[in-house]
Design a protein around this motif. Structure first.
Motif, PDB file in Angstrom:
ATOM      1  N   VAL B  74       0.828  -1.205   0.000  1.00 29.08           N
ATOM      2  CA  VAL B  74       0.000   0.000   0.000  1.00 29.08           C
ATOM      3  C   VAL B  74       0.866   1.260   0.000  1.00 29.08           C
ATOM      4  CG1 VAL B  74      -2.068  -1.021   0.990  1.00 29.08           C
ATOM      5  CG2 VAL B  74      -0.290  -0.160   2.511  1.00 29.08           C
ATOM      6  N   VAL B  75       2.150   1.081   0.252  1.00 22.66           N
ATOM      7  CA  VAL B  75       3.124   2.156   0.027  1.00 22.66           C
ATOM      8  C   VAL B  75       4.351   1.562  -0.658  1.00 22.66           C
ATOM      9  CG1 VAL B  75       2.394   3.450   2.095  1.00 22.66           C
ATOM     10  CG2 VAL B  75       4.341   1.887   2.235  1.00 22.66           C
ATOM     11  N   THR B  76       5.121   2.425  -1.307  1.00 23.41           N
ATOM     12  CA  THR B  76       6.432   2.031  -1.830  1.00 23.41           C
ATOM     13  C   THR B  76       7.469   2.962  -1.211  1.00 23.41           C
ATOM     14  OG1 THR B  76       6.137   3.522  -3.695  1.00 23.41           O
ATOM     15  CG2 THR B  76       5.538   1.217  -4.039  1.00 23.41           C
ATOM     16  N   SER B  77       8.723   2.522  -1.208  1.00 29.92           N
ATOM     17  CA  SER B  77       9.755   3.356  -0.604  1.00 29.92           C
ATOM     18  C   SER B  77      11.018   3.377  -1.455  1.00 29.92           C
ATOM     19  CB  SER B  77      10.114   2.845   0.787  1.00 29.92           C
ATOM     20  OG  SER B  77      10.968   1.724   0.696  1.00 29.92           O
ATOM     21  N   SER B  78      11.781   4.438  -1.285  1.00 30.48           N
ATOM     22  CA  SER B  78      13.093   4.505  -1.943  1.00 30.48           C
ATOM     23  C   SER B  78      14.021   5.397  -1.112  1.00 30.48           C
ATOM     24  CB  SER B  78      12.940   5.078  -3.351  1.00 30.48           C
ATOM     25  OG  SER B  78      12.327   6.353  -3.281  1.00 30.48           O
ATOM     26  N   TRP B  79      15.303   5.033  -1.099  1.00 30.97           N
ATOM     27  CA  TRP B  79      16.274   5.813  -0.349  1.00 30.97           C
ATOM     28  C   TRP B  79      16.610   7.091  -1.099  1.00 30.97           C
ATOM     29  CZ3 TRP B  79      17.687   5.064   4.533  1.00 30.97           C
ATOM     30  CH2 TRP B  79      17.449   3.803   5.114  1.00 30.97           C
ATOM     31  N   GLU B  80      16.672   8.163  -0.348  1.00 35.62           N
ATOM     32  CA  GLU B  80      17.026   9.445  -0.965  1.00 35.62           C
ATOM     33  C   GLU B  80      18.028  10.181  -0.094  1.00 35.62           C
ATOM     34  OE1 GLU B  80      13.787  11.951  -2.120  1.00 35.62           O
ATOM     35  OE2 GLU B  80      12.797  10.355  -3.262  1.00 35.62           O
ATOM     36  N   GLU B  81      19.086  10.684  -0.756  1.00 30.44           N
ATOM     37  CA  GLU B  81      20.058  11.482  -0.008  1.00 30.44           C
ATOM     38  C   GLU B  81      19.822  12.941  -0.327  1.00 30.44           C
ATOM     39  OE1 GLU B  81      23.873  10.096   0.530  1.00 30.44           O
ATOM     40  OE2 GLU B  81      23.525   8.078  -0.215  1.00 30.44           O
ATOM     41  N   GLY B  82      19.413  13.683   0.673  1.00 30.09           N
ATOM     42  CA  GLY B  82      19.146  15.107   0.480  1.00 30.09           C
ATOM     43  C   GLY B  82      20.414  15.917   0.641  1.00 30.09           C
ATOM     44  N   THR B  83      20.259  17.235   0.654  1.00 33.81           N
ATOM     45  CA  THR B  83      21.424  18.107   0.812  1.00 33.81           C
ATOM     46  C   THR B  83      21.973  18.032   2.235  1.00 33.81           C
ATOM     47  OG1 THR B  83      19.910  19.925   1.326  1.00 33.81           O
ATOM     48  CG2 THR B  83      20.658  19.734  -0.948  1.00 33.81           C
ATOM     49  N   TYR B  91       8.630   7.440   1.493  1.00 32.91           N
ATOM     50  CA  TYR B  91       7.467   6.598   1.188  1.00 32.91           C
ATOM     51  C   TYR B  91       6.459   7.320   0.298  1.00 32.91           C
ATOM     52  CZ  TYR B  91       9.028   3.324   4.751  1.00 32.91           C
ATOM     53  OH  TYR B  91       9.748   2.418   5.473  1.00 32.91           O
ATOM     54  N   GLU B  92       5.792   6.528  -0.519  1.00 34.44           N
ATOM     55  CA  GLU B  92       4.751   7.043  -1.398  1.00 34.44           C
ATOM     56  C   GLU B  92       3.527   6.135  -1.337  1.00 34.44           C
ATOM     57  OE1 GLU B  92       5.626   8.975  -5.721  1.00 34.44           O
ATOM     58  OE2 GLU B  92       7.186   7.729  -4.842  1.00 34.44           O
ATOM     59  N   LEU B  93       2.354   6.716  -1.424  1.00 35.40           N
ATOM     60  CA  LEU B  93       1.119   5.946  -1.377  1.00 35.40           C
ATOM     61  C   LEU B  93       0.831   5.326  -2.743  1.00 35.40           C
ATOM     62  CD1 LEU B  93      -1.027   5.515   0.880  1.00 35.40           C
ATOM     63  CD2 LEU B  93      -2.362   7.310  -0.205  1.00 35.40           C
ATOM     64  N   THR B  94       0.437   4.049  -2.751  1.00 36.89           N
ATOM     65  CA  THR B  94       0.015   3.421  -4.001  1.00 36.89           C
ATOM     66  C   THR B  94      -1.497   3.591  -4.155  1.00 36.89           C
ATOM     67  OG1 THR B  94      -0.464   1.272  -3.003  1.00 36.89           O
ATOM     68  CG2 THR B  94       1.802   1.673  -3.706  1.00 36.89           C
ATOM     69  N   GLU B  95      -2.012   3.144  -5.283  1.00 37.78           N
ATOM     70  CA  GLU B  95      -3.466   3.205  -5.470  1.00 37.78           C
ATOM     71  C   GLU B  95      -4.188   2.321  -4.472  1.00 37.78           C
ATOM     72  OE1 GLU B  95      -5.263   2.860  -9.319  1.00 37.78           O
ATOM     73  OE2 GLU B  95      -3.640   4.009 -10.281  1.00 37.78           O
ATOM     74  N   GLU B  96      -3.601   1.161  -4.212  1.00 44.89           N
ATOM     75  CA  GLU B  96      -4.168   0.276  -3.194  1.00 44.89           C
ATOM     76  C   GLU B  96      -4.169   0.949  -1.834  1.00 44.89           C
ATOM     77  OE1 GLU B  96      -2.609  -3.728  -3.041  1.00 44.89           O
ATOM     78  OE2 GLU B  96      -2.053  -3.616  -5.155  1.00 44.89           O
ATOM     79  N   GLY B  97      -3.135   1.734  -1.588  1.00 40.46           N
ATOM     80  CA  GLY B  97      -3.051   2.449  -0.322  1.00 40.46           C
ATOM     81  C   GLY B  97      -4.171   3.466  -0.195  1.00 40.46           C
ATOM     82  N   GLU B  98      -4.463   4.122  -1.303  1.00 34.90           N
ATOM     83  CA  GLU B  98      -5.558   5.096  -1.312  1.00 34.90           C
ATOM     84  C   GLU B  98      -6.889   4.403  -1.015  1.00 34.90           C
ATOM     85  OE1 GLU B  98      -4.979   8.373  -3.326  1.00 34.90           O
ATOM     86  OE2 GLU B  98      -7.040   9.092  -3.318  1.00 34.90           O
ATOM     87  N   ALA B  99      -7.086   3.256  -1.635  1.00 34.53           N
ATOM     88  CA  ALA B  99      -8.319   2.493  -1.386  1.00 34.53           C
ATOM     89  C   ALA B  99      -8.409   2.076   0.079  1.00 34.53           C
ATOM     90  CB  ALA B  99      -8.357   1.253  -2.293  1.00 34.53           C
ATOM     91  N   LEU B 100      -7.275   1.649   0.607  1.00 36.06           N
ATOM     92  CA  LEU B 100      -7.251   1.229   2.013  1.00 36.06           C
ATOM     93  C   LEU B 100      -7.596   2.394   2.937  1.00 36.06           C
ATOM     94  CD1 LEU B 100      -6.745  -0.896   4.151  1.00 36.06           C
ATOM     95  CD2 LEU B 100      -4.284  -0.439   3.974  1.00 36.06           C
ATOM     96  N   LEU B 101      -7.099   3.558   2.604  1.00 34.04           N
ATOM     97  CA  LEU B 101      -7.423   4.755   3.401  1.00 34.04           C
ATOM     98  C   LEU B 101      -8.929   4.987   3.459  1.00 34.04           C
ATOM     99  CD1 LEU B 101      -6.769   7.379   4.913  1.00 34.04           C
ATOM    100  CD2 LEU B 101      -6.391   8.472   2.684  1.00 34.04           C
ATOM    101  N   HIS B 102      -9.598   4.819   2.319  1.00 28.42           N
ATOM    102  CA  HIS B 102     -11.052   5.012   2.303  1.00 28.42           C
ATOM    103  C   HIS B 102     -11.757   3.979   3.175  1.00 28.42           C
ATOM    104  CE1 HIS B 102     -10.473   8.141  -0.515  1.00 28.42           C
ATOM    105  NE2 HIS B 102     -10.175   7.369  -1.549  1.00 28.42           N
TER     106      HIS B 102
END
Lengths: 137, 137
Positions: B74-83, B91-102
């Motif tokens: 329901v979410v996906t993730s990726s490593w990010e190096e900021g400044t 983390y980012e919400l997937t479409e399934e995640g949106e449905a789960l929220l409802h």
DNA sequence: GATACTATATACGCTACGCATATAAATGGT
DNA sequence: ACCATTTATATGCGTAGCGTATATAGTATC
């Protein structure tokens, strides 16, 4: 299938969204016993108004909770043989029990407030996107 | 001392009235991630608006919940190096995640409805006896 | 005497949680 | 160069409360 007491306009909640309100039966029992002595089986019937199903799971929680409440001295019990049916263990609220009920009411208001915050934010986001989320009871 | 997130006008709840709203962080995270990718540490800050304390207990639940949400797709993730600062898992919400929220929103409405029923009955009984119980947030 | 209803009760396993702890990169001070 | 703090992610362990299943027994009905 494991249906919980979280029923609403959507029907029973799925395992995905299983969310108990922990120990919620305790304040409900204190409330029902306020000014009206009663026994377990009868209390279960009245708990239906507060969203409990009366399932075997609920019964287990009910009797366990009543015993715990007695251990904590917030209720007292005595066996009574009525004109019909098997003997019943009748519970009564103590003064400490009444005080505990008031404490619970504050906690439950705080919890409702958290649910309201969630739903306010949820509905705001839904409105911003012209979508819809259902209705309350 | 074991203070839980149930804070309100009464301060932290005592162990006597400890009542978690089980798994409540899950819908909160889904809501916060809706339309706005974020990482754990930042999410914790935003969770304060929804009544979480940001305690170490909350942090533990937070990271565990995020991993579980990813397992459920329901979410996906990726490593990010900021400044600045150490790398973050975003983390980012997937479409399934949106449905789960409802789905969660419906369950939470049902739970709020149960709390309302309790408080309505409680306040009715208090009024009948000319007593008082405090105020909401 | 068999079945159903009323009524109370507990053993067992699981899940989520709270606490404690571990890891490590970046930052800031001295 | 060294150390403390902040930012950031993560996991092991013990426990509380719950859901399932099951046990017990008196009463009522057929």
């Amino acid at each position: 299938m494991a249906n919980c007491a979280n029923e609403g306009p959507c029907g029973p909640c799925s395992p995905r969204t299983h969310a108990r309100m922990e120990r919620f039966m305790e304040p409900c029992l204190l409330l029902l016993l306020r000014g009206q002595r009663s026994h377990g089986y009868e209390l279960m019937a009245r708990l239906r108004e507060l969203g409990f199903e009366g399932s075997s799971a609920d019964m287990a929680v009910l009797y366990r909770t009543l015993r715990q409440l007695e251990d904590k001295r917030v209720v007292t019990s005595s066996w009574e043989e009525g004109t019909q049916g098997p003997p019943k263990r009748v519970y009564e609220l103590t003064e400490e029990g009444e005080a505990l009920l008031h404490d619970w009411a504050r906690v439950i208001r705080a919890n409702r407030s958290r649910l309201n915050k969630f739903l306010d934010l949820y509905e705001t986001l839904c409105r911003e996107e012209g979508k819809e989320g259902g209705s309350d009871v």
